[in-house]
Write a protein that holds these residues in place. Structure first.
Motif, short mmCIF file in Angstrom:
data_model
loop_
_atom_site.label_atom_id
_atom_site.label_comp_id
_atom_site.label_asym_id
_atom_site.label_seq_id
_atom_site.Cartn_x
_atom_site.Cartn_y
_atom_site.Cartn_z
N SER A 28 0.81 -1.21 0.00
CA SER A 28 0.00 0.00 0.00
C SER A 28 0.85 1.27 0.00
O SER A 28 0.32 2.36 -0.13
CB SER A 28 -0.92 0.01 1.24
OG SER A 28 -0.15 -0.04 2.43
N ASP A 29 2.19 1.13 0.19
CA ASP A 29 3.05 2.30 0.22
C ASP A 29 4.00 2.29 -0.97
O ASP A 29 4.05 1.33 -1.74
CB ASP A 29 3.85 2.35 1.53
CG ASP A 29 4.73 1.12 1.69
OD1 ASP A 29 5.63 0.92 0.86
OD2 ASP A 29 4.52 0.36 2.65
N ASP A 30 4.73 3.38 -1.12
CA ASP A 30 5.64 3.47 -2.26
C ASP A 30 7.03 3.94 -1.81
O ASP A 30 7.71 4.64 -2.53
CB ASP A 30 5.09 4.42 -3.32
CG ASP A 30 4.85 5.83 -2.78
OD1 ASP A 30 5.11 6.04 -1.59
OD2 ASP A 30 4.42 6.69 -3.56
N ILE A 31 7.44 3.55 -0.59
CA ILE A 31 8.71 4.04 -0.05
C ILE A 31 9.90 3.17 -0.44
O ILE A 31 11.04 3.59 -0.28
CB ILE A 31 8.64 4.15 1.49
CG1 ILE A 31 8.44 2.77 2.11
CG2 ILE A 31 7.56 5.11 1.92
CD1 ILE A 31 8.55 2.77 3.63
N ALA A 32 9.66 1.96 -0.92
CA ALA A 32 10.76 1.05 -1.21
C ALA A 32 11.63 1.58 -2.34
O ALA A 32 11.13 2.08 -3.35
CB ALA A 32 10.22 -0.33 -1.57
N THR A 33 12.94 1.46 -2.17
CA THR A 33 13.88 1.87 -3.21
C THR A 33 14.55 0.68 -3.88
O THR A 33 15.10 0.82 -4.98
CB THR A 33 14.98 2.78 -2.62
OG1 THR A 33 15.66 2.09 -1.57
CG2 THR A 33 14.37 4.07 -2.07
N ASN A 34 14.50 -0.49 -3.23
CA ASN A 34 15.10 -1.70 -3.78
C ASN A 34 14.09 -2.84 -3.71
O ASN A 34 13.50 -3.09 -2.66
CB ASN A 34 16.35 -2.09 -3.00
CG ASN A 34 17.45 -1.05 -3.09
OD1 ASN A 34 18.27 -1.08 -3.98
ND2 ASN A 34 17.44 -0.11 -2.15
N LEU A 35 13.93 -3.54 -4.81
CA LEU A 35 13.01 -4.68 -4.86
C LEU A 35 13.72 -5.87 -5.48
O LEU A 35 14.19 -5.81 -6.61
CB LEU A 35 11.76 -4.33 -5.68
CG LEU A 35 10.77 -5.48 -5.92
CD1 LEU A 35 10.21 -5.98 -4.60
CD2 LEU A 35 9.64 -5.03 -6.84
N SER A 36 13.83 -6.93 -4.70
CA SER A 36 14.42 -8.17 -5.18
C SER A 36 13.34 -9.24 -5.15
O SER A 36 12.83 -9.60 -4.09
CB SER A 36 15.60 -8.59 -4.29
OG SER A 36 16.15 -9.81 -4.74
N LEU A 37 12.97 -9.73 -6.32
CA LEU A 37 11.85 -10.67 -6.44
C LEU A 37 12.31 -11.84 -7.31
O LEU A 37 12.14 -11.84 -8.52
CB LEU A 37 10.64 -9.96 -7.07
CG LEU A 37 9.36 -10.76 -7.19
CD1 LEU A 37 8.85 -11.18 -5.83
CD2 LEU A 37 8.29 -9.94 -7.91
N ASP A 38 12.89 -12.83 -6.67
CA ASP A 38 13.52 -13.94 -7.39
C ASP A 38 12.86 -15.27 -7.02
O ASP A 38 12.38 -15.47 -5.91
CB ASP A 38 15.01 -14.03 -7.05
CG ASP A 38 15.77 -12.78 -7.43
OD1 ASP A 38 16.86 -12.59 -6.88
OD2 ASP A 38 15.29 -12.02 -8.28
N TYR A 39 12.82 -16.18 -7.99
CA TYR A 39 12.39 -17.56 -7.75
C TYR A 39 10.98 -17.66 -7.18
O TYR A 39 10.75 -18.28 -6.14
CB TYR A 39 13.39 -18.27 -6.81
CG TYR A 39 14.81 -18.12 -7.23
CD1 TYR A 39 15.30 -18.81 -8.34
CD2 TYR A 39 15.67 -17.26 -6.55
CE1 TYR A 39 16.61 -18.64 -8.75
CE2 TYR A 39 16.99 -17.10 -6.95
CZ TYR A 39 17.45 -17.79 -8.05
OH TYR A 39 18.75 -17.63 -8.46
N SER A 40 10.03 -17.02 -7.85
CA SER A 40 8.65 -17.12 -7.42
C SER A 40 7.77 -17.50 -8.61
O SER A 40 8.23 -17.53 -9.75
CB SER A 40 8.16 -15.79 -6.84
OG SER A 40 7.95 -14.85 -7.87
N LYS A 41 6.51 -17.77 -8.33
CA LYS A 41 5.56 -18.12 -9.38
C LYS A 41 4.72 -16.93 -9.82
O LYS A 41 3.72 -17.09 -10.51
CB LYS A 41 4.64 -19.25 -8.89
CG LYS A 41 5.37 -20.56 -8.64
CD LYS A 41 4.41 -21.65 -8.21
CE LYS A 41 5.15 -22.97 -7.97
NZ LYS A 41 4.24 -24.05 -7.54
#
Length: 222
Positions: A28-41
């Motif tokens: 619900s927020d937009d504060i993240a500066t780094n997103l690591s999204l690996d090995y998911s469906k």
């Protein structure tokens, strides 16, 4: 997964089974500066537009086939590897400095709107038939492995210092009008039939030395 200090990581776990079972993420927020999204469906990243402050994106080994990053204008570093991408929109990402895109199904890639800051591009896209790198004025290194490009021309609006081509289908290569190519590496097993390289004047200007010191075989006998 971990979400703190502006960093979101769903690969920070010793339990790979849990990671692979993830199919949906919502924030619900937009504060993240780094997103690591690996090995998911995960198959869709529609929520990505909420990350207005996102600077770094790592996306590896997912089922995502479409990715629109046009609203993530703060991005500086993108790594997208071993997904099912057929569409990637980078329009508006004019702060992007590095992109690594390997083992996806993209047939074309437009980097023309990333030219203001882009310095490093590494691509391994066997299905790619079209690549636009126009307006990339400070590109230090462009590496293309295993593409289906049949011909490739560096536009006059593009400046590349290191150009590396390996395992592609390129038969015609034209870098005659591009300023700044200092290193060219080609391993083209399908056979290069046409190569247009820089003129003497462009080479001398790119090297930055007096003409008589930069050329030992000068027809003008400088």
């Amino acid at each position: 997964f971990v979400k703190n200090n502006g960093y979101v990581d769903v690969d920070n776990s010793n339990n790979l089974e849990i990671i692979e079972s993830i199919t949906e993420i919502n924030f619900s927020d937009d504060i993240a500066t780094n997103l690591s999204l690996d090995y998911s469906k995960i198959e869709e990243l529609q929520f990505i537009e909420k990350f207005k402050a996102l600077e770094t994106l790592n996306l590896r080994e997912t089922s995502v086939d479409t990715l629109d990053l046009s609203n993530n204008t703060e991005l500086t570093n993108v790594t997208i590897s071993n997904n099912k991408l057929t569409s990637l929109n980078l329009a508006g990402c004019n702060k992007l400095g590095q992109i690594i895109c390997t083992d996806n199904y993209l047939t074309s890639l437009d980097l023309s709107e990333c030219g203001e800051a882009l310095t490093f591009v590494s691509l391994y896209l066997p299905s790619m038939t079209d690549l636009d790198v126009s307006n990339c004025q400070i590109l230090e290194r462009l590496r293309i492995d295993e593409s289906n490009l049949s011909d490739f021309t560096l536009p006059t609006t593009t400046k590349v210092k290191y150009l590396e081509l390996e395992g592609t289908s390129i038969k015609s290569l034209d870098i005659n009008q591009s300023m700044g190519v200092e290193y060219l590496y080609c391993y083209l097993p399908f056979g290069l039939t046409s190569l247009k390289f820089n003129t003497l004047e462009i080479l001398v200007e790119a090297i930055g030395l007096p003409k008589c010191k930069g050329c030992t075989l000068c027809a003008k006998k400088c």
